[in-house]
Write a protein that holds these residues in place. Structure first.
Motif, PDB file in Angstrom:
ATOM      1  N   GLN A 193      10.775   8.908  -8.948  1.00 51.72           N
ATOM      2  CA  GLN A 193      10.385   8.529  -7.589  1.00 51.72           C
ATOM      3  C   GLN A 193       8.873   8.696  -7.423  1.00 51.72           C
ATOM      4  OE1 GLN A 193      11.427  10.814  -3.821  1.00 51.72           O
ATOM      5  NE2 GLN A 193      12.815   9.044  -3.653  1.00 51.72           N
ATOM      6  N   ILE A 194       8.244   7.629  -6.955  1.00 55.02           N
ATOM      7  CA  ILE A 194       6.788   7.618  -6.786  1.00 55.02           C
ATOM      8  C   ILE A 194       6.496   7.343  -5.321  1.00 55.02           C
ATOM      9  CG2 ILE A 194       4.615   6.621  -7.588  1.00 55.02           C
ATOM     10  CD1 ILE A 194       7.810   5.862  -9.416  1.00 55.02           C
ATOM     11  N   VAL A 195       5.563   8.126  -4.777  1.00 51.97           N
ATOM     12  CA  VAL A 195       5.195   7.977  -3.371  1.00 51.97           C
ATOM     13  C   VAL A 195       3.705   7.640  -3.286  1.00 51.97           C
ATOM     14  CG1 VAL A 195       5.084   9.090  -1.121  1.00 51.97           C
ATOM     15  CG2 VAL A 195       6.974   9.618  -2.686  1.00 51.97           C
ATOM     16  N   PHE A 196       3.432   6.492  -2.647  1.00 55.99           N
ATOM     17  CA  PHE A 196       2.048   6.063  -2.396  1.00 55.99           C
ATOM     18  C   PHE A 196       1.754   6.294  -0.911  1.00 55.99           C
ATOM     19  CE2 PHE A 196       3.818   3.518  -5.785  1.00 55.99           C
ATOM     20  CZ  PHE A 196       2.826   3.452  -6.753  1.00 55.99           C
ATOM     21  N   THR A 197       0.669   6.995  -0.627  1.00 59.98           N
ATOM     22  CA  THR A 197       0.301   7.262   0.764  1.00 59.98           C
ATOM     23  C   THR A 197      -1.089   6.701   1.034  1.00 59.98           C
ATOM     24  OG1 THR A 197       1.617   9.310   0.737  1.00 59.98           O
ATOM     25  CG2 THR A 197       0.003   9.036   2.517  1.00 59.98           C
ATOM     26  N   ALA A 198      -1.158   5.811   2.023  1.00 59.52           N
ATOM     27  CA  ALA A 198      -2.455   5.208   2.366  1.00 59.52           C
ATOM     28  C   ALA A 198      -3.409   6.273   2.873  1.00 59.52           C
ATOM     29  CB  ALA A 198      -2.261   4.126   3.417  1.00 59.52           C
ATOM     30  N   GLN A 199      -4.646   6.218   2.408  1.00 62.27           N
ATOM     31  CA  GLN A 199      -5.662   7.182   2.794  1.00 62.27           C
ATOM     32  C   GLN A 199      -6.643   6.616   3.819  1.00 62.27           C
ATOM     33  OE1 GLN A 199      -5.625  10.554   1.349  1.00 62.27           O
ATOM     34  NE2 GLN A 199      -3.601   9.607   1.078  1.00 62.27           N
ATOM     35  N   GLU A 200      -6.314   5.468   4.366  1.00 64.99           N
ATOM     36  CA  GLU A 200      -7.196   4.838   5.338  1.00 64.99           C
ATOM     37  C   GLU A 200      -6.367   3.948   6.248  1.00 64.99           C
ATOM     38  OE1 GLU A 200      -9.835   1.997   3.556  1.00 64.99           O
ATOM     39  OE2 GLU A 200      -8.369   1.431   2.019  1.00 64.99           O
ATOM     40  N   THR A 201      -6.948   3.590   7.365  1.00 65.84           N
ATOM     41  CA  THR A 201      -6.315   2.615   8.245  1.00 65.84           C
ATOM     42  C   THR A 201      -6.324   1.261   7.552  1.00 65.84           C
ATOM     43  OG1 THR A 201      -6.994   3.776  10.246  1.00 65.84           O
ATOM     44  CG2 THR A 201      -6.467   1.442  10.469  1.00 65.84           C
ATOM     45  N   ILE A 202      -5.173   0.608   7.594  1.00 65.22           N
ATOM     46  CA  ILE A 202      -5.070  -0.718   6.966  1.00 65.22           C
ATOM     47  C   ILE A 202      -5.451  -1.747   8.029  1.00 65.22           C
ATOM     48  CG2 ILE A 202      -3.606  -2.294   5.678  1.00 65.22           C
ATOM     49  CD1 ILE A 202      -1.825   0.079   4.956  1.00 65.22           C
ATOM     50  N   ASP A 203      -6.627  -2.301   7.901  1.00 68.45           N
ATOM     51  CA  ASP A 203      -7.160  -3.213   8.910  1.00 68.45           C
ATOM     52  C   ASP A 203      -6.447  -4.559   8.879  1.00 68.45           C
ATOM     53  OD1 ASP A 203      -9.070  -1.358   9.794  1.00 68.45           O
ATOM     54  OD2 ASP A 203     -10.432  -1.916   8.163  1.00 68.45           O
ATOM     55  N   PRO A 204      -6.571  -5.348   9.955  1.00 69.36           N
ATOM     56  CA  PRO A 204      -6.025  -6.716   9.950  1.00 69.36           C
ATOM     57  C   PRO A 204      -6.583  -7.511   8.776  1.00 69.36           C
ATOM     58  CG  PRO A 204      -6.660  -6.104  12.170  1.00 69.36           C
ATOM     59  CD  PRO A 204      -7.154  -5.007  11.282  1.00 69.36           C
ATOM     60  N   GLY A 205      -5.712  -8.219   8.078  1.00 68.87           N
ATOM     61  CA  GLY A 205      -6.132  -8.983   6.910  1.00 68.87           C
ATOM     62  C   GLY A 205      -6.172  -8.178   5.629  1.00 68.87           C
ATOM     63  N   GLN A 206      -5.964  -6.877   5.697  1.00 69.49           N
ATOM     64  CA  GLN A 206      -5.976  -6.015   4.509  1.00 69.49           C
ATOM     65  C   GLN A 206      -4.540  -5.786   4.053  1.00 69.49           C
ATOM     66  OE1 GLN A 206      -7.821  -2.234   5.229  1.00 69.49           O
ATOM     67  NE2 GLN A 206      -7.647  -1.521   3.100  1.00 69.49           N
ATOM     68  N   GLU A 207      -4.300  -5.713   2.746  1.00 70.91           N
ATOM     69  CA  GLU A 207      -2.950  -5.534   2.224  1.00 70.91           C
ATOM     70  C   GLU A 207      -2.830  -4.213   1.475  1.00 70.91           C
ATOM     71  OE1 GLU A 207      -2.439  -8.947  -0.273  1.00 70.91           O
ATOM     72  OE2 GLU A 207      -3.369  -8.010  -2.023  1.00 70.91           O
ATOM     73  N   PHE A 208      -1.581  -3.858   1.224  1.00 72.89           N
ATOM     74  CA  PHE A 208      -1.260  -2.628   0.495  1.00 72.89           C
ATOM     75  C   PHE A 208      -0.206  -3.001  -0.531  1.00 72.89           C
ATOM     76  CE2 PHE A 208       0.276   2.081   1.096  1.00 72.89           C
ATOM     77  CZ  PHE A 208      -0.129   2.370  -0.194  1.00 72.89           C
ATOM     78  N   GLU A 209      -0.638  -3.128  -1.806  1.00 66.38           N
ATOM     79  CA  GLU A 209       0.264  -3.534  -2.878  1.00 66.38           C
ATOM     80  C   GLU A 209       0.414  -2.385  -3.866  1.00 66.38           C
ATOM     81  OE1 GLU A 209       0.856  -7.230  -6.078  1.00 66.38           O
ATOM     82  OE2 GLU A 209      -1.114  -6.849  -5.188  1.00 66.38           O
ATOM     83  N   VAL A 210       1.616  -2.219  -4.430  1.00 65.91           N
ATOM     84  CA  VAL A 210       1.872  -1.145  -5.395  1.00 65.91           C
ATOM     85  C   VAL A 210       2.392  -1.745  -6.693  1.00 65.91           C
ATOM     86  CG1 VAL A 210       2.341   0.535  -3.579  1.00 65.91           C
ATOM     87  CG2 VAL A 210       4.241  -0.773  -4.575  1.00 65.91           C
ATOM     88  N   ARG A 211       2.131  -0.997  -7.769  1.00 70.14           N
ATOM     89  CA  ARG A 211       2.629  -1.390  -9.098  1.00 70.14           C
ATOM     90  C   ARG A 211       3.223  -0.167  -9.772  1.00 70.14           C
ATOM     91  NH1 ARG A 211      -0.501  -1.319 -14.455  1.00 70.14           N
ATOM     92  NH2 ARG A 211       0.906  -2.368 -15.914  1.00 70.14           N
ATOM     93  N   VAL A 212       4.443  -0.335 -10.295  1.00 69.32           N
ATOM     94  CA  VAL A 212       5.127   0.746 -11.004  1.00 69.32           C
ATOM     95  C   VAL A 212       5.681   0.170 -12.307  1.00 69.32           C
ATOM     96  CG1 VAL A 212       7.028   2.393 -10.970  1.00 69.32           C
ATOM     97  CG2 VAL A 212       5.722   1.950  -8.876  1.00 69.32           C
ATOM     98  N   GLN A 213       5.365   0.844 -13.418  1.00 70.11           N
ATOM     99  CA  GLN A 213       5.895   0.405 -14.716  1.00 70.11           C
ATOM    100  C   GLN A 213       6.811   1.484 -15.260  1.00 70.11           C
ATOM    101  OE1 GLN A 213       3.206  -1.569 -17.453  1.00 70.11           O
ATOM    102  NE2 GLN A 213       4.060  -0.428 -19.193  1.00 70.11           N
ATOM    103  N   PHE A 214       7.901   1.065 -15.893  1.00 68.51           N
ATOM    104  CA  PHE A 214       8.869   2.003 -16.467  1.00 68.51           C
ATOM    105  C   PHE A 214       9.402   1.412 -17.761  1.00 68.51           C
ATOM    106  CE2 PHE A 214      10.683  -0.675 -13.187  1.00 68.51           C
ATOM    107  CZ  PHE A 214      11.795  -1.237 -13.789  1.00 68.51           C
TER     108      PHE A 214
END
Length: 616
Positions: A193-214
């Protein structure tokens, strides 16, 4: 309509405009923000994964009735089992806009989820969107991968907090992991289990994408079609892009350079020495139309008009000026009658004989206005005969018009081929690289270059180059006659060299120079015997011309003498002549529905009308 009724309508319109303005203002003032946008992803052993989006939204102004989520389908095989929740209430799937219902539909390759709730404002709600993604994982021998844009960029309002949790099947370990678009901390790397926590406000037009390899083989599944295409593009795209870019550059740059080299080797005229700075007399027996075609390598309307005037000067026809009334803005309106003399055409060149034949059509006289929208059909034949005469005399190896036509056809063909190639490329290679269109663009530029450079590809023979050099020296004399001779002592050259001035396109300055001499009273300019001004009768003139003598037995009065009683100076007599030269090109080349502009043959000095003096 009574005054009360008018006031009622005015009040109604005012209220309607106010309501519309308020509605527009209200729609523009809507705002919200996400307190949280958390995403939980559970990867299943069969290769699917479940996505749960928890969106805690505060509506700060305006009234809201629905929410929506758009999910691109370009890197998944399918999305199913869509659910929408608010707290413990599950929304029902439907097709209307009733509260607590949702609908799904695809549009332009995207899945749209739209859910409805009672109108609300200045409140907070937490919505849960849950769905199953099929064919969304990527499979590689070195490790399977999950890429997911947890917080999408298509937003107008900010997300203040976001956590993305990815849970893998038992036995799987996540390594490596990464976040894109938003700065985030990562916990659980190397675990299930992997947890990603944003460290900033995600502004309009900004994205939050994650990548996990196993590790590969933990989940069951095969490469989806979109991954096969993606990997193929990743592998071959740079190579295809490089090759197509190089090929396009070769065609766009190398093609025109090659054409310039071809012109240098085959399209240039032989280099010949100038015979003299200027020549006071025509260097050969070439008629004006032929000389004009040789010098600029084009048979055009000014060469045809020059031939018409030259044939008149040589006694094959007479031009009679007539008046057809007054123009709206003053001055006389002219028409002209071409009258054929009895002089034999046996000694004429083929293009000259063709011009006379087509001009008169078997008649003894022809009104110029009657040729409007008719004579244009004969112009290509006369031009072709002019070109053929240049070849017959050895000035060119082949007709300049045919050379230009061949290159023009080749250029158009290449341009069409570039369009076909561009279409084929877009259907086959575009998936690898956008640079695949470069060969089509390069081919299109090559086609345009072929068309343009082809216009200067006709090359003279050495004989033609030497002849053209001599004619250019004579043209230089006509252009600067006052520099090389005393113009008041050369007035006999006005009518003699007028056809050449027309062919060389310098008739405007030619007429003005001699007009200035006569207007200043320095000399009289002889009147052309082949031109009959309106109201002018020369005893024996027509009889001599018709008999073929060319009027040699008739004294040549000056322009000043002819114009006495009409107006003073060259302008008074020459208005009609200049009008004929001005209008002949447009009338003879006019066609039904066309502009009728066939090229300038002569021109009136600036600020003067071709017909400024009405008859007395």
């Amino acid at each position: 309509m009574g005054s009360r009724s008018r006031w009622s309508w005015l009040v109604f319109l005012t209220v309607a405009l106010l309501l519309t303005s308020m509605a527009a203002s209200g729609s523009q003032s809507k705002s919200l923000y996400w307190d949280r946008f958390d995403v939980n992803i559970q990867v299943l052993s069969n290769g699917d994964f479940i996505v749960e989006e928890v969106q805690a939204i505060t509506f700060t102004s305006g009234s809201f009735h629905f929410g929506y989520r758009t999910i691109p389908l370009d890197r998944v095989e399918a999305i199913s089992d869509v659910e929408v929740w608010e707290g413990q209430r599950q929304y029902e799937q439907g097709y209307g806009e009733s509260p607590y219902t949702f609908t799904t539909y695809t549009d332009e390759g995207d899945l749209n989820i739209k859910w409805y709730f009672p109108y609300t404002s200045n409140t907070s709600h937490t919505f849960i969107i849950r769905y199953r993604v099929q064919g969304g994982l990527r499979y590689y021998d070195g490790g399977d991968q999950l890429y997911w844009k947890a917080v999408y960029s298509d937003r107008q309002f900010p997300v203040y907090e976001s956590t993305v949790t990815v849970s893998l099947p038992p036995g799987a370990t996540a390594d490596p992991v990464a976040a894109y678009g938003t700065a985030a901390s990562v916990q659980g790397q190397g675990t299930e289990q992997i947890v990603f926590t944003a460290q900033e406000t995600i502004d309009p037009g900004q994205e939050f994408e994650v990548r996990v390899q196993f590790p590969h083989g933990i989940v069951q599944g095969t490469k989806p079609e979109w991954q096969v295409a993606y990997d193929r593009k990743a592998q071959y795209g740079p190579i295809v892009g490089l090759l197509m870019g190089l090929l396009g550059a070769m065609l766009a740059i190398g093609g025109p350079v090659g054409l310039l080299l071809l012109w240098y080797l085959r399209g240039r005229d032989p280099q010949v020495a100038l015979p003299a700075t200027y020549l006071k007399e025509p260097p050969s027996d070439a008629p004006p139309g032929l000389a004009g075609t040789l010098v600029d390598e084009k048979a055009d309307m000014q060469d045809i008009i020059a031939t018409l005037v030259d044939l008149s000067r040589r006694g094959y026809m007479v031009i009679e000026e007539q008046r057809s009334g007054l123009r709206i803005f003053g001055g006389a309106a002219y028409d002209f009658v071409f009258r054929r003399t009895a002089k034999s055409t046996a000694d004429l060149l083929p293009y000259e004989k063709l011009l006379l034949t087509r001009l008169f059509g078997g008649r003894r006289s022809r009104r110029m206005s009657a040729l409007k929208n008719k004579f244009y059909r004969d112009i290509p034949k006369i031009k072709k005969a002019l070109y053929e005469e240049t070849v017959r005399r050895g000035y060119f190896r082949s007709s300049p018009d045919k050379v230009r036509s061949r290159y023009a056809q080749a250029g158009v063909g290449i341009f069409i081929l570039s369009g076909i190639l561009g279409f084929c490329v877009s259907c086959s290679l575009m998936e690898y690289s956008a640079a695949s269109v470069c060969p089509a663009i390069g081919l299109g530029l090559l086609g345009a270059a072929t068309f343009i450079i082809g216009q200067v590809m006709p090359a003279k023979t050495r004989q033609g180059a030497e002849e053209a050099a001599r004619w250019r020296a004579f043209k230089r004399y006509l252009e600067n006659i006052e520099k090389y001779t005393d113009i008041k002592e050369a007035t006999d050259q006005f009518e003699k060299y007028l056809p050449y001035a027309i062919a060389f396109g310098i008739d405007r300055s030619w007429v003005k120079k001699f007009a200035r001499v006569e207007q200043q009273g320095l000399a009289h300019v002889p009147v052309p015997l082949w031109y009959l001004p309106y109201g002018m009768h020369r005893p024996g003139h027509m009889a001599n011309m018709v008999s073929g003598s060319g009027g040699k037995g008739v004294g040549m009065p000056s322009l000043q003498q002819v114009s006495d009683g009409m107006s003073s100076g060259l302008q008074g007599m020459s208005d009609g002549l200049i009008s004929m030269l001005n209008s002949a090109g447009s009338i003879l080349s006019s066609s039904p529905g066309g502009s009728g502009s066939g090229g300038r043959s002569a021109a009136t000095p600036h600020g003067e009308h071709a017909a400024s003096q009405p008859p007395h």
